[in-house]
Motif scaffolding. Structure first.
Motif, PDB file in Angstrom:
ATOM      1  N   ASN A  63      44.967  38.362  46.008  1.00 14.05           N
ATOM      2  CA  ASN A  63      44.529  39.750  45.849  1.00 14.05           C
ATOM      3  C   ASN A  63      45.590  40.650  46.464  1.00 14.05           C
ATOM      4  O   ASN A  63      46.148  40.332  47.504  1.00 14.05           O
ATOM      5  N   ALA A  78      48.836  39.733  41.471  1.00 16.87           N
ATOM      6  CA  ALA A  78      48.524  38.541  40.668  1.00 16.87           C
ATOM      7  C   ALA A  78      49.555  38.318  39.570  1.00 16.87           C
ATOM      8  O   ALA A  78      49.876  37.170  39.236  1.00 16.87           O
ATOM      9  N   PHE A  79      50.103  39.425  39.036  1.00 19.71           N
ATOM     10  CA  PHE A  79      51.032  39.296  37.910  1.00 19.71           C
ATOM     11  C   PHE A  79      52.370  38.692  38.344  1.00 19.71           C
ATOM     12  O   PHE A  79      53.123  38.214  37.528  1.00 19.71           O
TER      13      PHE A  79
HETATM   14  P1  FAD Z   1      36.440  44.692  41.515  1.00 18.43           P
HETATM   15  O1  FAD Z   1      35.399  44.884  42.532  1.00 18.43           O
HETATM   16  O2  FAD Z   1      36.887  45.889  40.743  1.00 18.43           O
HETATM   17  O3  FAD Z   1      37.672  44.030  42.251  1.00 18.43           O
HETATM   18  C1  FAD Z   1      38.929  43.854  41.659  1.00 18.43           C
HETATM   19  C2  FAD Z   1      39.838  43.264  42.720  1.00 18.43           C
HETATM   20  O4  FAD Z   1      41.105  43.015  42.139  1.00 18.43           O
HETATM   21  C3  FAD Z   1      40.079  44.194  43.921  1.00 18.43           C
HETATM   22  O5  FAD Z   1      39.825  43.483  45.121  1.00 18.43           O
HETATM   23  C4  FAD Z   1      41.557  44.558  43.810  1.00 18.43           C
HETATM   24  O6  FAD Z   1      42.187  44.690  45.073  1.00 18.43           O
HETATM   25  C5  FAD Z   1      42.098  43.358  43.064  1.00 18.43           C
HETATM   26  N1  FAD Z   1      43.315  43.672  42.297  1.00 18.43           N
HETATM   27  C6  FAD Z   1      43.566  44.744  41.514  1.00 18.43           C
HETATM   28  N2  FAD Z   1      44.779  44.629  40.942  1.00 18.43           N
HETATM   29  C7  FAD Z   1      45.303  43.457  41.372  1.00 18.43           C
HETATM   30  C8  FAD Z   1      46.519  42.786  41.139  1.00 18.43           C
HETATM   31  N3  FAD Z   1      47.465  43.294  40.311  1.00 18.43           N
HETATM   32  N4  FAD Z   1      46.748  41.607  41.758  1.00 18.43           N
HETATM   33  C9  FAD Z   1      45.822  41.072  42.602  1.00 18.43           C
HETATM   34  N5  FAD Z   1      44.630  41.674  42.861  1.00 18.43           N
HETATM   35  C10 FAD Z   1      44.374  42.852  42.242  1.00 18.43           C
HETATM   36  N6  FAD Z   1      29.410  39.903  40.332  1.00 18.43           N
HETATM   37  C11 FAD Z   1      29.831  38.663  40.074  1.00 18.43           C
HETATM   38  O7  FAD Z   1      31.033  38.377  40.041  1.00 18.43           O
HETATM   39  N7  FAD Z   1      28.897  37.680  39.834  1.00 18.43           N
HETATM   40  C12 FAD Z   1      27.574  37.902  39.854  1.00 18.43           C
HETATM   41  O8  FAD Z   1      26.779  36.985  39.625  1.00 18.43           O
HETATM   42  C13 FAD Z   1      27.116  39.213  40.107  1.00 18.43           C
HETATM   43  N8  FAD Z   1      25.794  39.492  40.131  1.00 18.43           N
HETATM   44  C14 FAD Z   1      25.400  40.766  40.455  1.00 18.43           C
HETATM   45  C15 FAD Z   1      24.028  41.036  40.553  1.00 18.43           C
HETATM   46  C16 FAD Z   1      23.612  42.308  40.907  1.00 18.43           C
HETATM   47  C17 FAD Z   1      22.153  42.584  40.994  1.00 18.43           C
HETATM   48  C18 FAD Z   1      24.551  43.315  41.162  1.00 18.43           C
HETATM   49  C19 FAD Z   1      24.113  44.702  41.559  1.00 18.43           C
HETATM   50  C20 FAD Z   1      25.895  43.065  41.057  1.00 18.43           C
HETATM   51  C21 FAD Z   1      26.346  41.794  40.689  1.00 18.43           C
HETATM   52  N9  FAD Z   1      27.693  41.482  40.573  1.00 18.43           N
HETATM   53  C22 FAD Z   1      28.087  40.222  40.343  1.00 18.43           C
HETATM   54  C23 FAD Z   1      28.736  42.537  40.656  1.00 18.43           C
HETATM   55  C24 FAD Z   1      29.400  42.612  42.022  1.00 18.43           C
HETATM   56  O9  FAD Z   1      28.643  43.416  42.893  1.00 18.43           O
HETATM   57  C25 FAD Z   1      30.812  43.185  41.909  1.00 18.43           C
HETATM   58  O10 FAD Z   1      30.736  44.453  41.323  1.00 18.43           O
HETATM   59  C26 FAD Z   1      31.760  42.317  41.087  1.00 18.43           C
HETATM   60  O11 FAD Z   1      31.739  40.992  41.554  1.00 18.43           O
HETATM   61  C27 FAD Z   1      33.163  42.866  41.193  1.00 18.43           C
HETATM   62  O12 FAD Z   1      33.991  42.201  40.298  1.00 18.43           O
HETATM   63  P2  FAD Z   1      35.560  42.096  40.558  1.00 18.43           P
HETATM   64  O13 FAD Z   1      35.801  41.587  41.917  1.00 18.43           O
HETATM   65  O14 FAD Z   1      36.160  41.397  39.407  1.00 18.43           O
HETATM   66  O15 FAD Z   1      36.026  43.632  40.415  1.00 18.43           O
END
Ligand code: FAD
Length: 318
Positions: free
Chosen positions: A285, A304-305
């Motif tokens: 990350n 990541a890229f």
């Molecule tokens: P983001 O929160 O947007 O995170 C993206 C990450 O990528 C950030 O940490 C950022 O720093 C990083 N990033 C950005 N660009 C780069 C790069 N170039 N290189 C490296 N890192 C980078 N989520 C789940 O996953 N599974 C579930 O089962 C699930 N159930 C849920 C149930 C409920 C009732 C609710 C309310 C939510 C649920 N969620 C679930 C959603 C969860 O709360 C988060 O919103 C979700 O997991 C976030 O997904 P993410 O980490 O992909 O995205």
């Protein structure tokens, strides 16, 4: 401890690792371990090899009718086998098959049932087991008070280790009534040609940090290099960047691999709920404050890229 019966599951002719864990768990309890296995797709030699993990005898329902997840029939036959073998404990995997089977057997034999078991029982005073609750955030200690006990073992709770020996394989005459076959799976197909996520030993998972579906090639390449399954966070599947069956977390698939690599996933509590049984977690990350790092065994702060292609290249060269 007297006699323990273990229900083993198999797929594509092989006993599942979660079932090997169940056999090893049962052996760790110190009693005499008998296994029951169903279907004609698993070979006698595969079953006899269960002796290596501590089984002394395998009851084999060697009948095609029992090949595919006939839950009610399995429950009837297992209840019958417990009675005939004088087994007072049934051990099985805490799986999508093990759980419904265990509930039905518990009713049939009037047993205390505990799922998600994480440790061997404490039998110093009664019969107490520890189980994982709140998606792995806490544990509960449970007293089992009935004469018969059923323990569904959480994945990775028992180490698979060989203790030597071989098991005798005996045919077991199944006596499930016709009504138990009212819902019969005729064929199963993988959703993709790739490694199945819930069973995977290695998982490479991507999140919103990957910006779009067009960037998944590098995740697939890393997964292919490792022989891993691919997963993703919920928003990624909600946006149709990836298929829904890859969504990992509280509302998706729960994984328990040896290695979980999370790329561009923040580590929200709902995602962690699906991965916290993993043996090792690697987080990639670009944000050093990303919450996932707190759950990681190894972390790479970087883009990541840049990191993922270099990692894949290094693994290919190794
Ligand atoms: P983001 O929160 O947007 O995170 C993206 C990450 O990528 C950030 O940490 C950022 O720093 C990083 N990033 C950005 N660009 C780069 C790069 N170039 N290189 C490296 N890192 C980078 N989520 C789940 O996953 N599974 C579930 O089962 C699930 N159930 C849920 C149930 C409920 C009732 C609710 C309310 C939510 C649920 N969620 C679930 C959603 C969860 O709360 C988060 O919103 C979700 O997991 C976030 O997904 P993410 O980490 O992909 O995205």
């Amino acid at each position: 401890m007297s006699s323990i019966l273990v229900f083993v599951e198999s797929a594509e002719g092989a006993v599942k690792k979660t079932s090997l864990e169940a056999v090893c768990y049962a052996k760790g309890m110190g009693g005499d371990v008998t296994v029951i296995a169903f279907g004609n797709e698993v070979s006698e030699s595969e079953l006899s090899d269960l002796g290596k993990y501590g089984a002394s005898k395998v009851l084999h329902v060697n009948d095609e009718k029992y090949n595919k997840g006939v839950i009610q029939a399995y429950a009837s036959v297992i209840a019958d086998a417990m009675e005939k073998e004088g087994a007072d404990v049934l051990v099985l995997a805490n799986s999508s098959l093990g759980n419904p089977v265990s509930a039905r057997v518990a009713v049939k034999v009037d047993a205390s049932l505990v799922s998600n078991v994480t440790e061997l029982p404490d039998t110093s005073a009664g019969f107490k087991v520890k189980r994982s609750i709140y998606t792995g955030k806490a544990f509960a200690n449970v007293d089992l008070t009935k004469d018969k006990k059923i323990l569904a073992i959480k994945k990775n709770a028992a180490e698979v280790k060989e203790v030597g020996g071989s098991a005798t394989v005996e045919p077991f005459a199944a006596s499930a009534p016709d009504g138990d076959f009212s819902t019969n799976i005729t064929k199963t197909e993988k959703a993709t040609g790739e490694i199945l996520l819930p069973e995977a030993e290695l998982v490479v998972s991507g999140g919103r940090g990957l910006k779009g579906p067009e960037n998944w090639g590098m995740i697939e390449e890393l997964a292919k290099t490792l022989g891993a399954a691919t997963g993703c966070s919920k928003p990624v599947s909600d946006m149709d960047w990836r298929p829904h069956h890859e969504h990992v977390g509280q509302t998706g698939v729960k994984v328990s691999p040896q290695l979980y690599i999370a790329v561009g996933i923040s580590g929200a509590i709902q995602h962690l709920a699906g991965v916290n049984s993993s043996k090792n977690i690697v987080v990639i990350n670009k944000d050093p404050e990303a919450p996932f790092f707190k759950a990681a065994d190894y972390g790479i702060v970087g883009d990541a890229f840049e990191v993922v292609p270099k990692l894949t290249e290094a693994l290919k060269a190794a």
